[in-house]
Write a protein that holds these residues in place. Structure first.
Motif, PDB file in Angstrom:
ATOM      1  N   ALA A  30      12.458  -2.366   3.359  1.00 29.68           N
ATOM      2  CA  ALA A  30      11.204  -2.875   2.806  1.00 29.68           C
ATOM      3  C   ALA A  30      10.597  -3.938   3.712  1.00 29.68           C
ATOM      4  CB  ALA A  30      11.444  -3.436   1.413  1.00 29.68           C
ATOM      5  N   ALA A  31      11.457  -4.674   4.432  1.00 28.40           N
ATOM      6  CA  ALA A  31      10.981  -5.778   5.262  1.00 28.40           C
ATOM      7  C   ALA A  31      10.435  -5.300   6.600  1.00 28.40           C
ATOM      8  CB  ALA A  31      12.107  -6.778   5.495  1.00 28.40           C
ATOM      9  N   THR A  32      10.815  -4.096   7.016  1.00 27.80           N
ATOM     10  CA  THR A  32      10.385  -3.621   8.327  1.00 27.80           C
ATOM     11  C   THR A  32       8.892  -3.335   8.320  1.00 27.80           C
ATOM     12  OG1 THR A  32      12.542  -2.634   8.609  1.00 27.80           O
ATOM     13  CG2 THR A  32      10.838  -1.917  10.114  1.00 27.80           C
ATOM     14  N   PRO A  33       8.140  -3.928   9.261  1.00 27.24           N
ATOM     15  CA  PRO A  33       6.695  -3.711   9.277  1.00 27.24           C
ATOM     16  C   PRO A  33       6.366  -2.232   9.452  1.00 27.24           C
ATOM     17  CG  PRO A  33       7.331  -5.380  10.882  1.00 27.24           C
ATOM     18  CD  PRO A  33       8.583  -4.816  10.335  1.00 27.24           C
ATOM     19  N   ASN A  34       5.371  -1.807   8.721  1.00 28.02           N
ATOM     20  CA  ASN A  34       4.999  -0.411   8.732  1.00 28.02           C
ATOM     21  C   ASN A  34       3.706  -0.247   9.495  1.00 28.02           C
ATOM     22  OD1 ASN A  34       5.240   2.223   7.996  1.00 28.02           O
ATOM     23  ND2 ASN A  34       5.803   1.685   5.899  1.00 28.02           N
ATOM     24  N   ALA A  35       3.719   0.587  10.525  1.00 28.91           N
ATOM     25  CA  ALA A  35       2.523   0.707  11.353  1.00 28.91           C
ATOM     26  C   ALA A  35       1.756   1.992  11.058  1.00 28.91           C
ATOM     27  CB  ALA A  35       2.903   0.637  12.824  1.00 28.91           C
ATOM     28  N   VAL A  55      -0.954   4.506   9.073  1.00 31.91           N
ATOM     29  CA  VAL A  55      -2.319   4.274   8.602  1.00 31.91           C
ATOM     30  C   VAL A  55      -2.371   4.097   7.079  1.00 31.91           C
ATOM     31  CG1 VAL A  55      -4.600   5.335   8.438  1.00 31.91           C
ATOM     32  CG2 VAL A  55      -3.313   5.460  10.571  1.00 31.91           C
ATOM     33  N   ILE A 110      -1.551   0.602   5.987  1.00 26.86           N
ATOM     34  CA  ILE A 110      -2.638  -0.344   6.295  1.00 26.86           C
ATOM     35  C   ILE A 110      -3.736  -0.209   5.242  1.00 26.86           C
ATOM     36  CG2 ILE A 110      -4.395  -1.009   7.985  1.00 26.86           C
ATOM     37  CD1 ILE A 110      -2.614   0.150  10.144  1.00 26.86           C
ATOM     38  N   LYS A 111      -4.059   1.029   4.902  1.00 31.14           N
ATOM     39  CA  LYS A 111      -5.073   1.275   3.870  1.00 31.14           C
ATOM     40  C   LYS A 111      -4.666   0.613   2.563  1.00 31.14           C
ATOM     41  CE  LYS A 111      -7.298   5.536   5.351  1.00 31.14           C
ATOM     42  NZ  LYS A 111      -7.004   6.973   5.459  1.00 31.14           N
ATOM     43  N   ARG A 162      -2.694  -1.906   2.126  1.00 28.95           N
ATOM     44  CA  ARG A 162      -2.760  -3.364   2.225  1.00 28.95           C
ATOM     45  C   ARG A 162      -4.201  -3.857   2.103  1.00 28.95           C
ATOM     46  NH1 ARG A 162      -3.759  -6.975   6.362  1.00 28.95           N
ATOM     47  NH2 ARG A 162      -3.784  -5.393   7.985  1.00 28.95           N
ATOM     48  N   LEU A 163      -5.121  -3.164   2.808  1.00 26.74           N
ATOM     49  CA  LEU A 163      -6.516  -3.588   2.780  1.00 26.74           C
ATOM     50  C   LEU A 163      -7.104  -3.421   1.380  1.00 26.74           C
ATOM     51  CD1 LEU A 163      -7.722  -2.149   6.196  1.00 26.74           C
ATOM     52  CD2 LEU A 163      -7.226  -4.531   5.647  1.00 26.74           C
ATOM     53  N   LYS A 212      -6.066  -6.227  -0.734  1.00 29.05           N
ATOM     54  CA  LYS A 212      -6.712  -7.485  -0.371  1.00 29.05           C
ATOM     55  C   LYS A 212      -8.086  -7.596  -1.021  1.00 29.05           C
ATOM     56  CE  LYS A 212      -7.475 -10.238   3.714  1.00 29.05           C
ATOM     57  NZ  LYS A 212      -7.386 -10.317   5.157  1.00 29.05           N
TER      58      LYS A 212
END
Lengths: 278, 275
Positions: free
Chosen positions: B256-261, B263, B266-267, B269-270, B273
């Motif tokens: 869960a902690a590993t950053p996910n790159a 798309v 990212i969608k 997360r945005l 926000k």
């Protein structure tokens, strides 16, 4: 008016072998409340640009820019004294090595207080209270006890939290984070990134994340600048950068991520240099 | 048929903690009863955060440190350096590549000498032959023969890591321990080194113990994955088992902690926000 606006920033270092161009005419704009990520590999000039803004480059560096404004104030013409009023208060920075950034001889409470002493008119008692408040804000456990701890008594993640507390002590308008999580474990990295984003959203400050990690970019940024050897390769909002990278170098960076591996081999930047020609 | 090259059973390592004026001496167990097997030609990845004992384990496998109890068997050879010491035979079985390519090379030693030293110490090979082998290794890891007489400061981080790898394979080891070999490198250089490691494995039939905290690298390279947490193995299985269906709480936290790159994340997360 943007928070920070820089046009055509050039940085040159005088070396024994003649001048070395670390940054060759790059523009940066940061709006208030925005997270800008600057990505690049070592030697791309990503740290140098922000150190130039902070005025932290050594004397061997020659900095030129057509425009370098923070909230409409020209940073180029500020005297050293005036600059010190801005740096550390309105613009602050956190660095990669949290343990090395703290002075081992003083307690973290003392070092936090120093920032307040330099930039605010708070009295002794108020400062003490504010330090505890700050340590709570960055999620340090038992701040009343931790105030008198020395850096070596804390873990890397905790030291980075102290650095963040120090950076936000005077409610800066712009926070620059230079590889804030590179030296930390993944689980701690996640906590620190979440903390930075939360602080940024709560206070509405501008945040510049300098990093080489595409994962960190994906998790935090609104807008991204990709740099390579002192030049800007691409600037885009985060989604379009990952969805549809325009520049060959960005594509190279993204496909070098092991999780994007398609075949047996990882493509490297040199596979793209011929095609892209940058 | 399984061809096991490394067999570790119930391995412990305890360090004594020195007492101070007001502090009682104590004991700290860095590795607590670890057992695993590694098949010849495969890659075992060991994952965990700092202080979980993964580097202590590496030190024991490479005979830098002795185990407190338990057994290690490499290629049929039992290893217990506290009792038997190290023979040249043992040294030829295992080699190690360290994390920091700036710290692991002697700044005053030419690259040629760096590469020849293991042979000088452990074999009776004549100088001309050593030199030929060093030149051969340089080209094998993607460097040039003219790099032979240069000093480490003349190389970039990625090139230095290539030199460290060349040094490790000079003895033609069976087992190579890689202790975070790419975590100090840039992304594109990391890709080159990972490619090199894959090529060498195919070519020389090497077995890798790959220590890392970067899950995306592990997923790319490993056949089997072992997750360590406070000196214990909390998860051990094939790559697809561990990544597909992590059993232990800590492994899930790690994922869960590993950053996910990608798309989609990212969608997500945005979108969060904006809301």
């Amino acid at each position: 008016m943007p928070l920070l606006e820089i046009r055509n920033l050039k940085v040159e270092f005088a070396t024994a072998k003649g001048p070395f161009k670390a940054l060759d005419g790059v523009d940066y704009t940061v709006e208030a409340g925005e997270v800008l990520a600057i990505v690049g590999e070592s030697g791309s000039g990503k740290s140098v640009a922000m150190l130039a803004v902070m005025g932290l480059l050594p004397d061997t560096a020659t900095i030129t820019a057509d425009k370098m404004e923070f909230e409409g104030r020209d940073l180029r013409t500020l005297s050293a004294k005036e600059r010190r009023k801005v740096i550390g208060k309105d613009i602050s920075m956190i660095f990669q090595e949290p343990i090395a950034s703290l002075n081992p001889c003083f307690t973290v409470g003392h070092q936090l207080e120093e920032t307040l002493k330099a930039h605010t008119t708070l009295g002794r008692r108020e400062r003490k209270a504010r330090v505890i408040e700050l340590m709570k804000a960055v999620g340090l456990p038992k701040p009343e006890e931790r105030v008198s701890a020395f850096p070596h008594q804390m873990s890397g993640g905790q030291c980075q939290r102290v650095m963040i507390a120090m950076a936000i002590a005077c409610a800066p308008k712009l926070l620059i984070a230079d590889e804030p999580t590179t030296a930390l474990d993944v689980t701690i990295q996640k906590q620190i990134l979440d903390l930075l984003v939360k602080l940024q959203q709560d206070s509405g400050m501008g945040l510049i994340m300098i990093t080489h990690d595409m994962g960190v970019v994906a998790e935090t940024a609104d807008r991204v600048i990709v740099q390579y050897k002192g030049n800007k390769m691409e600037e885009a909002d985060v989604l379009s950068l990952f969805e549809n990278p325009q520049h060959a170098y960005t594509r190279a960076l993204l496909s070098a991520l092991p999780e994007n591996a398609t075949g047996d081999r990882l493509p490297t930047v040199s596979d793209f240099v011929g095609a892209g020609g940058f | 048929m399984s061809d096991t090259i490394l067999k570790v059973r119930d391995l412990y390592r305890t360090y004594d903690i020195k007492g101070g004026l007001f502090k009682k001496p104590g004991k700290f167990t860095a590795v607590k009863g670890v057992s695993f097997d590694v098949e010849r030609g495969s890659t075992l990845a060991i994952v965990g955060e700092s202080g979980c004992g993964k580097s202590t384990l590496a030190r024991m496998l490479t005979m830098i440190d002795a185990q407190t109890s338990g057994s290690i068997e490499i290629d049929g050879l039992p290893i217990d350096i506290a009792k038997t010491g190290i023979s040249k035979d043992m040294r030829q079985k295992v080699q190690i590549v360290f994390q920091n390519p700036y710290g692991s090379l002697n700044p005053r030693q030419k690259i040629g000498h760096v590469l020849e030293e293991p042979l000088l110490l452990n074999t009776s090979m004549p100088a001309a032959e050593r030199r030929d082998l060093a030149l051969e290794m340089l080209t094998k890891v993607g460097l040039q023969p003219e790099h032979y007489g240069r000093y480490p400061h003349m190389f970039s981080g990625g090139q230095r890591q290539r030199i460290a790898i060349a040094r490790a394979i000079m003895m033609k080891p069976k087992l190579l321990v890689l202790d975070e070999p790419v975590s100090a490198l840039d992304l594109s250089v990391q890709a080159q080194i990972l490619n090199l490691l894959k090529d060498l494995q195919d070519e020389m039939g090497l077995t890798y113990i790959f220590i890392s905290h970067d899950l995306s690298v592990v997923r790319y390279l490993a056949d089997k994955v072992m997750v360590m947490y406070f000196g214990e193995v909390v998860e051990y299985g094939t790559r697809d088992e561990v990544f597909g269906d992590p059993k232990h709480e800590y492994t899930r936290t790690l994922f869960a902690a590993t950053p996910n790159a990608d798309v989609d994340s990212i969608k997500a997360r945005l979108a969060k926000k904006v809301a």
